[in-house]
Motif scaffolding. Structure first.
Motif, PDB file in Angstrom:
ATOM      1  N   ALA A 115      32.439  77.997  27.782  1.00 14.66           N
ATOM      2  CA  ALA A 115      33.420  77.514  28.748  1.00 14.66           C
ATOM      3  C   ALA A 115      34.776  77.419  28.055  1.00 14.66           C
ATOM      4  CB  ALA A 115      32.986  76.159  29.281  1.00 14.66           C
ATOM      5  N   GLU A 116      35.241  78.568  27.572  1.00 15.49           N
ATOM      6  CA  GLU A 116      36.507  78.665  26.834  1.00 15.49           C
ATOM      7  C   GLU A 116      36.506  77.751  25.617  1.00 15.49           C
ATOM      8  OE1 GLU A 116      39.788  78.267  29.567  1.00 15.49           O
ATOM      9  OE2 GLU A 116      39.453  80.276  30.325  1.00 15.49           O
ATOM     10  N   GLU A 117      35.426  77.827  24.819  1.00 19.99           N
ATOM     11  CA  GLU A 117      35.296  77.025  23.607  1.00 19.99           C
ATOM     12  C   GLU A 117      35.833  77.746  22.381  1.00 19.99           C
ATOM     13  OE1 GLU A 117      31.115  76.493  23.569  1.00 19.99           O
ATOM     14  OE2 GLU A 117      31.168  74.800  24.935  1.00 19.99           O
ATOM     15  N   GLY A 118      35.816  79.077  22.422  1.00 20.64           N
ATOM     16  CA  GLY A 118      36.264  79.848  21.278  1.00 20.64           C
ATOM     17  C   GLY A 118      36.523  81.291  21.647  1.00 20.64           C
ATOM     18  N   LEU A 119      37.194  82.000  20.747  1.00 21.80           N
ATOM     19  CA  LEU A 119      37.486  83.423  20.921  1.00 21.80           C
ATOM     20  C   LEU A 119      36.803  84.178  19.790  1.00 21.80           C
ATOM     21  CD1 LEU A 119      41.276  83.104  21.773  1.00 21.80           C
ATOM     22  CD2 LEU A 119      39.406  83.524  23.365  1.00 21.80           C
ATOM     23  N   HIS A 120      35.883  85.060  20.153  1.00 22.30           N
ATOM     24  CA  HIS A 120      35.050  85.773  19.188  1.00 22.30           C
ATOM     25  C   HIS A 120      35.621  87.148  18.874  1.00 22.30           C
ATOM     26  CE1 HIS A 120      31.251  88.286  18.488  1.00 22.30           C
ATOM     27  NE2 HIS A 120      31.499  87.645  17.370  1.00 22.30           N
ATOM     28  N   ILE A 168      38.977  76.956  20.234  1.00 26.49           N
ATOM     29  CA  ILE A 168      39.981  76.529  21.203  1.00 26.49           C
ATOM     30  C   ILE A 168      39.900  75.014  21.236  1.00 26.49           C
ATOM     31  CG2 ILE A 168      40.704  76.576  23.616  1.00 26.49           C
ATOM     32  CD1 ILE A 168      39.411  79.374  23.793  1.00 26.49           C
ATOM     33  N   ARG A 169      40.977  74.349  20.858  1.00 26.28           N
ATOM     34  CA  ARG A 169      41.033  72.885  20.824  1.00 26.28           C
ATOM     35  C   ARG A 169      42.105  72.390  21.778  1.00 26.28           C
ATOM     36  NH1 ARG A 169      41.086  73.410  14.587  1.00 26.28           N
ATOM     37  NH2 ARG A 169      38.884  73.764  14.177  1.00 26.28           N
ATOM     38  N   ASP A 170      41.722  71.504  22.658  1.00 33.12           N
ATOM     39  CA  ASP A 170      42.653  70.963  23.660  1.00 33.12           C
ATOM     40  C   ASP A 170      43.349  72.086  24.418  1.00 33.12           C
ATOM     41  OD1 ASP A 170      42.063  68.296  22.964  1.00 33.12           O
ATOM     42  OD2 ASP A 170      43.496  68.403  21.295  1.00 33.12           O
ATOM     43  N   GLU A 171      42.557  73.111  24.766  1.00 36.09           N
ATOM     44  CA  GLU A 171      43.019  74.262  25.545  1.00 36.09           C
ATOM     45  C   GLU A 171      44.028  75.135  24.809  1.00 36.09           C
ATOM     46  OE1 GLU A 171      44.259  72.916  29.397  1.00 36.09           O
ATOM     47  OE2 GLU A 171      42.375  71.877  29.742  1.00 36.09           O
ATOM     48  N   ILE A 172      44.078  75.006  23.482  1.00 35.40           N
ATOM     49  CA  ILE A 172      44.990  75.815  22.666  1.00 35.40           C
ATOM     50  C   ILE A 172      44.170  76.621  21.667  1.00 35.40           C
ATOM     51  CG2 ILE A 172      46.895  75.775  21.010  1.00 35.40           C
ATOM     52  CD1 ILE A 172      47.679  73.051  22.277  1.00 35.40           C
ATOM     53  N   PRO A 173      44.243  77.962  21.707  1.00 36.50           N
ATOM     54  CA  PRO A 173      43.529  78.775  20.729  1.00 36.50           C
ATOM     55  C   PRO A 173      44.119  78.573  19.327  1.00 36.50           C
ATOM     56  CG  PRO A 173      44.247  80.100  22.593  1.00 36.50           C
ATOM     57  CD  PRO A 173      44.919  78.773  22.705  1.00 36.50           C
ATOM     58  N   VAL A 174      43.261  78.286  18.370  1.00 26.55           N
ATOM     59  CA  VAL A 174      43.688  78.103  16.983  1.00 26.55           C
ATOM     60  C   VAL A 174      43.517  79.456  16.292  1.00 26.55           C
ATOM     61  CG1 VAL A 174      43.350  76.810  14.857  1.00 26.55           C
ATOM     62  CG2 VAL A 174      42.960  75.689  17.061  1.00 26.55           C
ATOM     63  N   MET A 175      44.591  80.222  16.256  1.00 27.47           N
ATOM     64  CA  MET A 175      44.545  81.597  15.775  1.00 27.47           C
ATOM     65  C   MET A 175      44.936  81.707  14.299  1.00 27.47           C
ATOM     66  SD  MET A 175      43.438  82.958  18.492  1.00 27.47           S
ATOM     67  CE  MET A 175      43.477  84.650  17.980  1.00 27.47           C
ATOM     68  N   LEU A 176      44.332  80.856  13.482  1.00 29.58           N
ATOM     69  CA  LEU A 176      44.571  80.856  12.039  1.00 29.58           C
ATOM     70  C   LEU A 176      43.317  81.379  11.347  1.00 29.58           C
ATOM     71  CD1 LEU A 176      46.160  77.313  11.746  1.00 29.58           C
ATOM     72  CD2 LEU A 176      47.369  79.508  11.770  1.00 29.58           C
ATOM     73  N   VAL A 177      43.478  82.355  10.485  1.00 26.62           N
ATOM     74  CA  VAL A 177      42.336  82.945   9.779  1.00 26.62           C
ATOM     75  C   VAL A 177      41.567  81.874   9.010  1.00 26.62           C
ATOM     76  CG1 VAL A 177      41.655  84.611   8.017  1.00 26.62           C
ATOM     77  CG2 VAL A 177      43.433  85.216   9.671  1.00 26.62           C
ATOM     78  N   LEU A 208      42.625  78.579  30.125  1.00 28.21           N
ATOM     79  CA  LEU A 208      43.611  79.409  29.427  1.00 28.21           C
ATOM     80  C   LEU A 208      44.207  80.413  30.411  1.00 28.21           C
ATOM     81  CD1 LEU A 208      41.761  80.223  26.104  1.00 28.21           C
ATOM     82  CD2 LEU A 208      43.649  78.654  26.424  1.00 28.21           C
ATOM     83  N   HIS A 209      45.465  80.607  30.299  1.00 27.97           N
ATOM     84  CA  HIS A 209      46.159  81.533  31.199  1.00 27.97           C
ATOM     85  C   HIS A 209      45.656  82.950  30.952  1.00 27.97           C
ATOM     86  CE1 HIS A 209      49.396  83.683  33.193  1.00 27.97           C
ATOM     87  NE2 HIS A 209      49.679  82.539  33.796  1.00 27.97           N
ATOM     88  N   PRO A 210      45.291  83.684  32.013  1.00 27.93           N
ATOM     89  CA  PRO A 210      44.779  85.056  31.852  1.00 27.93           C
ATOM     90  C   PRO A 210      45.739  85.978  31.093  1.00 27.93           C
ATOM     91  CG  PRO A 210      44.444  84.294  34.097  1.00 27.93           C
ATOM     92  CD  PRO A 210      45.268  83.254  33.400  1.00 27.93           C
ATOM     93  N   GLU A 211      47.028  85.802  31.280  1.00 24.76           N
ATOM     94  CA  GLU A 211      48.007  86.640  30.579  1.00 24.76           C
ATOM     95  C   GLU A 211      47.945  86.391  29.069  1.00 24.76           C
ATOM     96  OE1 GLU A 211      51.036  89.542  30.220  1.00 24.76           O
ATOM     97  OE2 GLU A 211      49.683  89.033  31.862  1.00 24.76           O
ATOM     98  N   LEU A 212      47.756  85.139  28.668  1.00 23.82           N
ATOM     99  CA  LEU A 212      47.613  84.807  27.256  1.00 23.82           C
ATOM    100  C   LEU A 212      46.378  85.482  26.681  1.00 23.82           C
ATOM    101  CD1 LEU A 212      48.417  83.196  24.720  1.00 23.82           C
ATOM    102  CD2 LEU A 212      47.037  81.313  25.614  1.00 23.82           C
ATOM    103  N   LEU A 213      45.266  85.395  27.394  1.00 23.20           N
ATOM    104  CA  LEU A 213      44.031  86.029  26.926  1.00 23.20           C
ATOM    105  C   LEU A 213      44.183  87.542  26.803  1.00 23.20           C
ATOM    106  CD1 LEU A 213      41.402  83.988  28.937  1.00 23.20           C
ATOM    107  CD2 LEU A 213      41.927  83.831  26.496  1.00 23.20           C
ATOM    108  N   ARG A 214      44.979  88.125  27.674  1.00 22.84           N
ATOM    109  CA  ARG A 214      45.175  89.579  27.653  1.00 22.84           C
ATOM    110  C   ARG A 214      45.940  90.039  26.416  1.00 22.84           C
ATOM    111  NH1 ARG A 214      48.594  93.402  28.834  1.00 22.84           N
ATOM    112  NH2 ARG A 214      50.312  92.103  29.509  1.00 22.84           N
ATOM    113  N   ILE A 215      46.884  89.218  25.928  1.00 22.32           N
ATOM    114  CA  ILE A 215      47.728  89.657  24.814  1.00 22.32           C
ATOM    115  C   ILE A 215      47.233  89.192  23.450  1.00 22.32           C
ATOM    116  CG2 ILE A 215      49.773  89.868  26.254  1.00 22.32           C
ATOM    117  CD1 ILE A 215      50.758  87.209  25.089  1.00 22.32           C
ATOM    118  N   LEU A 216      46.337  88.197  23.418  1.00 24.45           N
ATOM    119  CA  LEU A 216      45.841  87.716  22.128  1.00 24.45           C
ATOM    120  C   LEU A 216      44.953  88.756  21.454  1.00 24.45           C
ATOM    121  CD1 LEU A 216      44.853  83.986  22.703  1.00 24.45           C
ATOM    122  CD2 LEU A 216      46.725  84.871  21.321  1.00 24.45           C
ATOM    123  N   CYS A 217      45.039  88.815  20.132  1.00 26.01           N
ATOM    124  CA  CYS A 217      44.154  89.674  19.348  1.00 26.01           C
ATOM    125  C   CYS A 217      43.820  88.937  18.053  1.00 26.01           C
ATOM    126  CB  CYS A 217      44.792  91.025  19.060  1.00 26.01           C
ATOM    127  SG  CYS A 217      46.229  90.953  17.986  1.00 26.01           S
TER     128      CYS A 217
END
Length: 67
Positions: free
Chosen positions: A25-30, A40-49, A3-12
């Protein structure tokens, strides 16, 4: 590809707008505030509640929400 570091910095967390911690190993965002993990599926964070997995279930190896 990581995952791009800039993306990780702005995600909430979409529920509480809190900070997120990368798991494994970038499996999920807690989100510690909500007690959930956004997968995180196929390197894409699934940011749906609705797709967030309770952290306790995530620790047991459950990677999807049971419906």
């Amino acid at each position: 590809m990581a995952l791009h570091p800039e993306l990780l910095r702005i995600l909430c967390c979409p529920a509480c707008k809190g900070d997120l911690e990368v798991l494994g190993a970038e499996e999920g965002l807690h989100c510690a505030s909500c007690g959930v993990v956004y997968p995180i599926r196929d390197e894409i964070p699934v940011m749906l509640v609705d797709e967030a997995v309770p952290y306790s279930a995530w620790e047991k190896g459950e990677r999807e929400v049971s419906r």
